[in-house]
Scaffold this active site. Structure first.
Site, PDB file in Angstrom:
ATOM      1  CB  CYS A 133      -0.927  -0.018   1.215  1.00 22.79           C
ATOM      2  SG  CYS A 133      -1.989   1.423   1.309  1.00 22.79           S
ATOM      3  CB  CYS A 136      -0.733   2.549   3.962  1.00 24.18           C
ATOM      4  SG  CYS A 136      -2.245   1.917   3.275  1.00 24.18           S
ATOM      5  CG  ASP A 137       3.013   1.057   4.382  1.00 27.43           C
ATOM      6  OD1 ASP A 137       2.433   1.548   5.370  1.00 27.43           O
ATOM      7  OD2 ASP A 137       2.916  -0.137   4.056  1.00 27.43           O
TER       8      ASP A 137
END
Ligand code: NAP
Length: 306
Positions: A133, A136-137
């Site tokens: 992701c 997200c990261d």
């Protein structure tokens, strides 16, 4: 005799637990059935920084908060594998590896798993260089070199997103043609810090106790190359797991449950929430939103039935 609930929810990820929160707050007796651990995909994310109102939280803590909130409100969560469900006289019968349950309404929140490359260390290094992701990261790799594996829209969008944070972004794909949309390809090609590594096979993930690179072989020339990166974003599609419910709801050609933003499936009384349904944006926020929509729709359905 099977235990009866107003609403049975399959899956204790963000969508399922959000549905449980809304169902119990509406006074319904709700059971969440989960095969593995509660929390779903988000527990693999070290830090969630894109959930409105929460500046920063670990994926685990986010999941724990959801679980505590749902169970605190009275939802039951049982760890059982759901093998199927069918229509019954008064709703639905849900079969697990442990028991059978009756429900007036059914919410399917089975999620979708990111398809793994299937390489050695891939699972072990999630959070240590391997991610599924970018949104997200990605921020964890600010100023670093990273690679994205895949040639679809997700891979292209991830790579474009990462060029904003990272020093260098390699897009590694198994063919010399990209499946993703042309405008995304064009956008990425214009990025000075992006490099396309096409028509290669990924031979190995390099590193000792965390990812330090990706070994590839050019399929045309046989030339081998080690691409040194701190992060690898695997974006090679997703795998829904809805086969057990194909007798009840219509699945699309990829296996997602056909349902719109109202979370209504082709079967009256069955609702689909989160990543398991046909949708464009699969994010934490949209999973939570679906949980609310599905639960409230299930409550209205039950009320109409009374
Ligand atoms: P996808 O379109 O299925 O693409 C997956 C990519 O991964 C393909 O390029 C595929 O290669 C590659 N791949 C699959 N298995 C592989 C393996 N084992 N090893 C190496 N490579 C592998 O998946 P997605 O990009 O996640 O998109 C999913 C759906 O969401 C699509 O319908 C997409 O259009 C949609 N989506 C839309 C948007 C948007 O409209 N903005 C954004 C994201 C996603 P091949 O090409 O060789 O098969």
């Amino acid at each position: 005799m099977s235990e009866r609930f107003d609403i049975v929810i399959v899956g204790a990820g963000t969508a399922g637990l959000s549905a449980a929160i809304y169902a119990t707050r509406s006074g319904k007796k709700a059971l969440v059935l989960e095969e593995m651990a509660y929390g779903g995909q988000i527990i693999n994310t070290p830090e969630v920084a894109n959930y409105p109102g929460i500046a920063k939280i670990s994926g685990f803590d986010f999941a724990q908060g959801l679980y505590d909130q749902a169970t605190g409100l009275g939802a039951e969560v049982r760890f059982e594998f759901v093998s199927g469900a069918e229509k019954a006289e008064k709703g639905f019968v849900i079969t697990t590896d442990v028991d059978t349950y009756e429900a007036g309404a059914l919410i399917l929140a089975t999620g979708a798993k990111n398809r793994p490359l299937g390489m050695e260390h891939e699972e072990e290094w999630i959070g240590s260089g391997v991610s599924y992701c970018a949104t997200c990261d990605g921020a964890f790799f600010k100023g670093k070199d990273v690679a994205v594996a895949g040639g679809g829209n997700t891979a292209l969008e991830d790579a474009i997103f990462l060029t904003e944070y990272c020093n260098k972004v390699y897009l590694i794909h198994r063919r010399d043609e990209l499946r993703g949309e042309k405008h995304l390809q064009d956008t990425l090609r214009k990025k000075e810090n992006a490099e396309f590594v096409l028509n290669v096979s990924i031979d190995a993930l390099l590193g000792e106790d965390r990812l330090s690179g990706v070994a590839v072989t050019d399929k045309a020339t046989g030339a081998k190359r080690d691409i040194i990166v701190d992060g690898l974003f695997v974006a090679i599609g997703q795998m829904p797991a809805n086969k057990a419910f194909s007798n009840l709801v219509t699945l699309d050609d990829k296996g997602y449950i056909v349902a719109g933003e109202d979370c209504k499936t082709t079967s009256e009384g069955v609702f689909a929430a989160g990543d398991c349904r046909t949708k464009e944006v699969r994010q934490l926020t949209t999973a939570a939103a679906d949980g609310a929509v599905a639960a409230l729709a299930a409550c209205s359905y039950l009320q109409e039935k009374e």
